[in-house]
Design an enzyme around this catalytic site. Sequence first.
Site, PDB file in Angstrom:
ATOM      1  N   HIS A 119     -19.096  -7.160  -1.866  1.00 29.09           N
ATOM      2  CA  HIS A 119     -18.669  -6.868  -0.500  1.00 29.09           C
ATOM      3  C   HIS A 119     -19.871  -6.558   0.378  1.00 29.09           C
ATOM      4  O   HIS A 119     -20.966  -6.310  -0.097  1.00 29.09           O
ATOM      5  CB  HIS A 119     -17.692  -5.695  -0.509  1.00 29.09           C
TER       6      HIS A 119
ATOM      7  N   GLU B 192      -1.594  -4.996   6.678  1.00 31.98           N
ATOM      8  CA  GLU B 192      -1.175  -3.594   6.663  1.00 31.98           C
ATOM      9  C   GLU B 192      -0.784  -3.052   8.023  1.00 31.98           C
ATOM     10  O   GLU B 192       0.095  -2.204   8.131  1.00 31.98           O
ATOM     11  CB  GLU B 192      -2.280  -2.723   6.045  1.00 31.98           C
TER      12      GLU B 192
ATOM     13  N   ASP C 244      -9.611  -3.717  -0.894  1.00 33.95           N
ATOM     14  CA  ASP C 244     -10.048  -2.621  -1.759  1.00 33.95           C
ATOM     15  C   ASP C 244      -8.915  -2.256  -2.717  1.00 33.95           C
ATOM     16  O   ASP C 244      -7.873  -2.927  -2.755  1.00 33.95           O
ATOM     17  CB  ASP C 244     -10.483  -1.400  -0.929  1.00 33.95           C
TER      18      ASP C 244
ATOM     19  N   ASP D 276      -5.783  -4.957   2.787  1.00 33.22           N
ATOM     20  CA  ASP D 276      -7.211  -4.628   2.802  1.00 33.22           C
ATOM     21  C   ASP D 276      -7.912  -4.985   1.490  1.00 33.22           C
ATOM     22  O   ASP D 276      -7.300  -4.918   0.406  1.00 33.22           O
ATOM     23  CB  ASP D 276      -7.398  -3.136   3.094  1.00 33.22           C
TER      24      ASP D 276
ATOM     25  N   GLU E 225      -6.773   0.235  -2.759  1.00 36.33           N
ATOM     26  CA  GLU E 225      -5.503   0.571  -2.113  1.00 36.33           C
ATOM     27  C   GLU E 225      -4.801  -0.678  -1.584  1.00 36.33           C
ATOM     28  O   GLU E 225      -3.587  -0.820  -1.694  1.00 36.33           O
ATOM     29  CB  GLU E 225      -5.743   1.569  -0.966  1.00 36.33           C
TER      30      GLU E 225
ATOM     31  N   ARG F 180     -14.224   0.632   4.634  1.00 36.10           N
ATOM     32  CA  ARG F 180     -14.126   1.468   3.425  1.00 36.10           C
ATOM     33  C   ARG F 180     -14.866   0.754   2.309  1.00 36.10           C
ATOM     34  O   ARG F 180     -14.288  -0.020   1.558  1.00 36.10           O
ATOM     35  CB  ARG F 180     -12.662   1.734   3.064  1.00 36.10           C
TER      36      ARG F 180
ATOM     37  N   TYR G 122     -15.177  -4.629   7.248  1.00 36.22           N
ATOM     38  CA  TYR G 122     -14.314  -3.599   6.648  1.00 36.22           C
ATOM     39  C   TYR G 122     -15.090  -2.308   6.430  1.00 36.22           C
ATOM     40  O   TYR G 122     -16.240  -2.321   5.995  1.00 36.22           O
ATOM     41  CB  TYR G 122     -13.741  -4.109   5.334  1.00 36.22           C
TER      42      TYR G 122
END
Length: 776
Positions: free
Chosen positions: A354, A9, A84, A82, A86, A309, A307
């Site tokens: 996670h 990203e 997740d 990423d 998104e 989030r 990570y």
Amino acid sequence: MSNNLVIVESPAKAKTIEKYLGKDFHVLASYGHVRDLIPKEGAVDPDNDFAMKYQVIDRNQRHVQEISKALKKADQLYLATDPDREGEAISWHLLELLKDKKILKDKPVHRVVFHEITKKAIIAAIEKPEELSINLINAQQARRALDYLVGFNLSPLLWKKIRRGLSAGRVQSPALRMIVERELEIEAFKTREYWTITADLIEDGQAFKAKLTTYEGKKQEQFSIVSEEVALKAKQSLLDQADGKLVVTKLEKKQRKRNPTAPFITSTLQQEASRKLGFTTKRSMMVAQQLYEGIDLGGESTGLITYMRIDSVNLAAEAITEIRELIATKYGAENVPKEPKQYKTKSKNAQEAHEAIRPTSAHHLPSKIKKYLSSDQYKLYDLIWKRTVASQMVHATIDTVSVDLSCGSEKNSFRATGSTVAKPGFMAVYLEGKDDSKESDNQESFLPPLQEGRPVALNDIIAGQHFTEPPPRYGEASLVKSLEEHGIGRPSTYSSIISTLQNREYVTLEKKRFYPTDVGRIVNKFLTEHFPQYVDYDFTANLEDQLDAVARGEKEWVPLMADFWKPFTKLIHDKEESVQRKDVTQEAMDEKCPECGKPLSIRLGRNGRFIGCTNYPECSYTRNLNDDGTQSSAEPEIVEGRTCPKCESTLVIKTGRYGKFIGCSSYPKCKHIEPIEKPLDTGVTCPKCNKNNILKRKSRNGKVFYSCSGYPKCDYALWNAPIKQSCPDCNWPILTVKTTKRRGVEKVCPQKDCKYATPYEGDPADADGPQSEPPS
């Protein structure tokens, strides 16, 4: 040209990963989302299974072209966005664009997932690629479609019924409701007076205090004593019965354990960074992103944290092993628990596979890498490192002491409590902060050695006046905590929710507290009255749970959308017809217009709320609201015999959010205000003018102070209570009574150049302690 193309990203991450993978891999950045819904009506089609129309985001057009060009020369594509929802969606959108361009052909496509940017983690992920999760993609599409449908249908309704440029959102609207409801609680709050009785004791040279718990056989509650008269009577009675001492009747010693808190997840990191570092949620996530993507540690870039989030508190087994080894080396083997500590994630929808937010290596000590970090990066990394290490340390052992003391008889009892840290354990490294705490995190009170049946010397008994306080306004930390507790939004959305409320000017942030604006109040009033289900906390949380069920593959997203859309769109159409603009923007008043006799109302204008005639435009009478948003009286009560000390206009009595107060009649040109309470005369003559007496007053913030009754002609003022005794050292006509934790109650000279101070044996005043200078 490299035969493997990797997409991430951000460009910072791309550089770091390309170094790890070597010459056979070329890494490019998508720069976030590559496409979004078309920004006009019809982007989501409810009549066609909620089909969505996308377009490439303008700013990322050239990045998509660069990726397309590189893919033509590559043999394989690795999507490493990423880990997740998104990130999954970004990979899917990019893949759909590349399919449309017919560039992929038969080239293999792999989904690569990693939670830390270290060489070991990246290579392991490349060696074990996965496939895109259609469930995560569907969940993200459903969220995007819901947000679009709510915003694109409810926002225009706000334009028609309130004013243009407003917006409503699926998650921002319940968050706004929280802030407005808290403000309404504060406005409705009625302050109550209460008094406490405290014994000032000394044993073995150490002063301590004990609180009255039983008086004349009755247990003392918060409002047992509610007036100065009763408090002073109780005080004198206790002093008479005590005869200079209290007797220890019960002494109880206990030992309790205090366990460390779990490693950080997104919400707890945002809360702690706000409490301890003063960071906004946006700032916290920006700095965390930098630490995650990689920092150059003297020649080699590496990700310093996992990570950020995430809503799981799990730690990898190898990370726990490394942390336990570090604890044994740095803090001693006795601080390593026999078994690794395991924490349970509160959220039922958490991504348990996670990891929590932790350092990628516990051996990256904050002090050792500080020189490579910016100030913000160091502060946040230090916080994450300490929290993670502390989470795997032994509990703290706290010794607590509780002492009951009788006064004259067992019908009168005082209690003192204290605690000491016997074994600090994890507290040697980290302590969690608290919202709205007035005490430091690690403050412990100490008591001197005491024995049952033994008397303790009584210095004095203090009657203290207090007033109940309204609940505090939300700050960023407490708002995030409340959103999380209600299940509203998800970790990655908290920062954007807060930013949206501020950008829309629904709330303002003053002294780190959220205040709703006039527009925010009216938007909330409209939504809670006409769309109550869609700002209901339980409804919003339940919808989040259903979307998470889609992500887990337990629920289909199209039926979920249909269940939401049908009643929502019907309600939109009903309110377009049934609600008039004046119903939303006007609030009826029980007052007639002084010019035409028609009713007045509180209305919303371009610059906020004001009072105006309902007969507009035939009658154009208007007037302002008070400074705090309450109604201005048509004929305010004039304060006789006084004028404004600032501009000499008439003073009037007004009604504000916290009751009545005195204000200048020339408002808003002059904003002078003062309490309406009648000051108490101390009977002590002012030493500056030698004419007027000193009065006991309260400042705007509720602090007690003492000043000359001849103000503003004489501006003499003190924070401590004056007494009719002259200073034996400098002969100043008065002394004051000063109370401090370290020195107790003393008589001191108020003159700055005079150092006279001696223990006070009389009746200490209810002073609030020293300040830099007295109020003017």
